[in-house]
Write an enzyme that holds these catalytic residues in place. Structure first.
Site, mmCIF file in Angstrom:
data_model
loop_
_atom_site.group_PDB
_atom_site.id
_atom_site.type_symbol
_atom_site.label_atom_id
_atom_site.label_comp_id
_atom_site.label_asym_id
_atom_site.label_seq_id
_atom_site.Cartn_x
_atom_site.Cartn_y
_atom_site.Cartn_z
ATOM 1 N N HIS A 67 8.973 0.003 -8.285
ATOM 2 C CA HIS A 67 9.082 -1.414 -7.906
ATOM 3 C C HIS A 67 9.054 -2.213 -9.207
ATOM 4 C CE1 HIS A 67 7.419 -0.493 -3.650
ATOM 5 N NE2 HIS A 67 8.740 -0.507 -3.658
ATOM 6 N N GLU A 70 6.378 -4.621 -10.953
ATOM 7 C CA GLU A 70 5.005 -4.164 -11.191
ATOM 8 C C GLU A 70 4.855 -3.740 -12.647
ATOM 9 O OE1 GLU A 70 4.513 -1.368 -7.914
ATOM 10 O OE2 GLU A 70 4.850 -2.957 -6.458
ATOM 11 N N ARG A 125 11.892 -6.657 -6.766
ATOM 12 C CA ARG A 125 11.179 -5.408 -6.451
ATOM 13 C C ARG A 125 12.122 -4.212 -6.286
ATOM 14 N NH1 ARG A 125 6.881 -3.784 -2.497
ATOM 15 N NH2 ARG A 125 7.744 -2.453 -0.877
ATOM 16 N N HIS A 194 2.094 2.530 -8.852
ATOM 17 C CA HIS A 194 2.466 1.185 -8.396
ATOM 18 C C HIS A 194 1.370 0.248 -8.886
ATOM 19 C CE1 HIS A 194 5.598 2.237 -5.260
ATOM 20 N NE2 HIS A 194 5.195 3.403 -5.715
ATOM 21 N N GLU A 268 -2.104 2.356 -6.690
ATOM 22 C CA GLU A 268 -1.864 0.922 -6.854
ATOM 23 C C GLU A 268 -2.869 0.449 -7.886
ATOM 24 O OE1 GLU A 268 0.372 -1.060 -5.409
ATOM 25 O OE2 GLU A 268 1.096 0.102 -3.701
#
Lengths: 307, 94
Positions: A67, A70, A125, A194, A268
Site C-alpha cells: 500500500h 504507508e 494506496r 503495512h 501494521e
C-alpha cells in the site's frame, strides 16, 4: 568504504531507494539485487537477496509498501536491509540465520503507487493499472491474491480504495511475487509490512475460522509483539486478520498460508501519535528499530522449527 | 498535485453492532468520497476515516444523528502534508 550518506531516518524517492539497494549489494558480498518483474508502468520490482551460499536453501520473505502511502514501511525496510547486512558476522542470531537460510526483501512492493504518492496524490494506496470500462485507476493489491478473492471486505467498485481487481493476480505486482514464491518453492516464512494501527496478524482474513497452526502462530505472534514493546512500549494487538481488524478477502498472507508457508504474518507498524500515513520522519528509526526484534524473533523461530 | 485542504480525519467509536452497520452504510455512500483508513468491522475496533472538506459537515451530522461518538484525529490534512514536505526538503538539503 561505506559512505553514500544515505539517511535511513528520512523519506526518499523511489530513485534514491533503488540507488541504495545498489549500494547495499555492492557493499556486501552476500547481498544481491535481483529483479523479479516489473510494475504496470514498467518500473522494476527489485528484491534484495541475502544468501551466504547453498542451493535453494529454505527462505524467508519480507516485503513492504504494497500500500504505497504507508511510507514508514518502505523506510523501515531499508533500515532493516542495512541492519541484516551489517549484523551478519557480528550478531549471533543474524549470522546463524543467514548461515542456514536465505532471505528475500522487497522494499517497494508497489513502485507505481509509491511514485504517485510523491508526485500526484500522497494518499494513494492502490496500484496504477487502468481498469477497462471505468474512469478509475488501480487495484488494492492486498485484495488481489487468490485466496477468498472477491469475498467480504473487498470492493467490486473500481473507484474504491479496496477494489479487488478484475480477477485474482490481475495486478502484475502481485503476480510477480506469486510467480517468484511458486518457482522458488522453499519459502518457510512470509512477512509483509503495512502501517497504521499496530497489529500483528496471521491468517485468515477471508474467513473467521482459526488456521490449523493457530496455537503456534498466536504464541509466536505474542512473543514478537512483546519484542516490539520492549523498546519503546509500543503495544501491538495480535490475532487472525478477520477477528483482529476485519474480514478481508484476497489478502497476501491468506494466499501464502494456503500455499504452504506456515509462518505468514502481516504487520501494521506504529502510529503512536495521530499521524497515520503521515508519520513524521522522526519516527522512522524508532519504528524500524522496534520492529526489528519482532522480525528477528519470528525468523529465529522459523530457523529453529523446520518443517 | 491533489491537495487535501480542509480534509479531516475522524476517529469514530461505535458502541454496538447497530452503529457498526450504520458506518457500513456510510461507507457505501460513494458521493461522500470517504477514505476509510480503518474500515468498520466490530464495535471494539475504532474506525478512522478521511473526509473531503465538502463532506465533513454531512458526515458529522450523520454520526451525531445516530449518536455515534467521534473525535478529530487530523484537523486539516493539508497542514500535515505541508509539514511533511518541508521536512523532506530540509532532509534533501542536508
Amino acid at each position: 568504504q561505506r559512505g553514500t550518506g544515505f539517511d535511513f531516518g528520512t523519506y526518499h524517492t523511489l530513485e534514491d531507494i533503488y540507488a541504495e539497494l545498489d549500494h547495499l549489494a555492492s557493499e556486501y558480498s552476500f547481498v544481491e539485487k535481483i529483479q523479479i518483474g516489473q510494475s504496470y508502468e514498467k518500473r522494476p520490482l527489485y528484491v534484495l537477496k541475502f544468501s551466504t551460499g547453498g542451493s535453494n536453501r529454505p527462505a524467508i520473505w519480507l516485503d513492504a509498501g504494497i500500500h504505497s502511502r504507508e511510507w514508514v514501511t518502505q523506510a523501515s525496510a531499508l533500515w532493516i536491509a542495512n541492519k541484516i547486512a551489517s549484523d551478519y558476522g557480528t550478531d549471533a542470531s543474524v549470522t546463524s540465520l543467514l548461515d542456514h537460510m536465505d532471505l528475500f526483501l522487497l522494499p517497494v512492493a508497489n513502485p507505481d503507487g509509491f511514485v504517485y504518492t510523491h508526485t500526484s496524490n500522497r494518499m494513494w494506496r492502490k496500484t496504477r493499472s487502468k481498469i477497462p470500462g471505468s474512469v478509475c485507476y488501480g487495484v488494492d493489491p492486498n485484495r488481489n491474491w487468490d485466496a477468498g478473492f472477491g469475498g467480504p471486505g473487498a470492493s467490486k467498485n473500481p473507484c474504491s480504495d479496496s477494489y479487488h481487481g478484475p480477477s485474482a493476480n490481475s495486478e502484475v505486482e502481485v503476480r510477480s511475487v506469486v510467480d517468484f514464491i511458486k518457482s522458488h518453492g522453499n519459502f518457510k516464512a512470509f512477512l509483509t509490512l503495512h502501517s497504521y494501527s499496530q497489529l500483528l496478524m496471521y491468517p485468515y482474513g477471508y474467513k473467521c475460522t482459526r488456521p490449523a497452526d493457530y496455537a503456534e502462530l498466536e504464541s509466536l505472534g505474542r512473543s514478537a509483539a512483546n519484542a516490539i514493546k520492549s523498546l519503546y512500549g509500543t503495544t501491538f494487538q495480535v490475532g487472525p486478520i478477520c477477528t483482529t481488524i476485519y474480514m478481508a478477502g484476497g489478502t497476501t498472507i491468506d494466499w501464502t498460508y494456503a500455499n504452504g508457508v506456515k509462518y505468514s504474518f502481516s504487520l501494521e507498524l506504529r502510529d503512536t501519535g495521530r499521524y497515520a500515513f503521515l508519520l513524521p520522519s522522526s519516527h522512522i528509526l524508532p519504528t524500524a528499530t522496534e520492529t526489528w526484534p519482532a522480525l528477528l524473533d519470528i525468523m529465529v523461530h522459523v530457523l529453529e522449527h523446520p518443517y | 498535485l491533489e491537495t487535501f485542504v480542509g480534509h479531516q480525519v475522524l476517529r469514530v467509536r461505535t458502541s454496538n453492532e447497530e452503529q457498526v452497520k450504520q458506518l457500513q452504510l456510510l461507507e457505501s455512500l460513494e458521493h461522500l468520497q470517504l477514505d476509510f483508513w480503518i474500515n468498520p468491522s466490530a464495535s471494539a475496533v475504532p474506525v478512522d476515516v478521511r473526509i473531503p472538506a465538502a463532506s465533513v459537515q454531512s458526515v458529522k451530522a450523520f454520526l451525531e444523528s445516530h449518536g455515534i461518538e467521534y473525535s478529530i484525529l487530523i484537523e486539516d490534512l493539508q497542514d500535515v502534508l505541508d509539514q511533511e514536505k518541508q521536512d523532506m526538503a530540509r532532509a534533501a538539503q542536508r
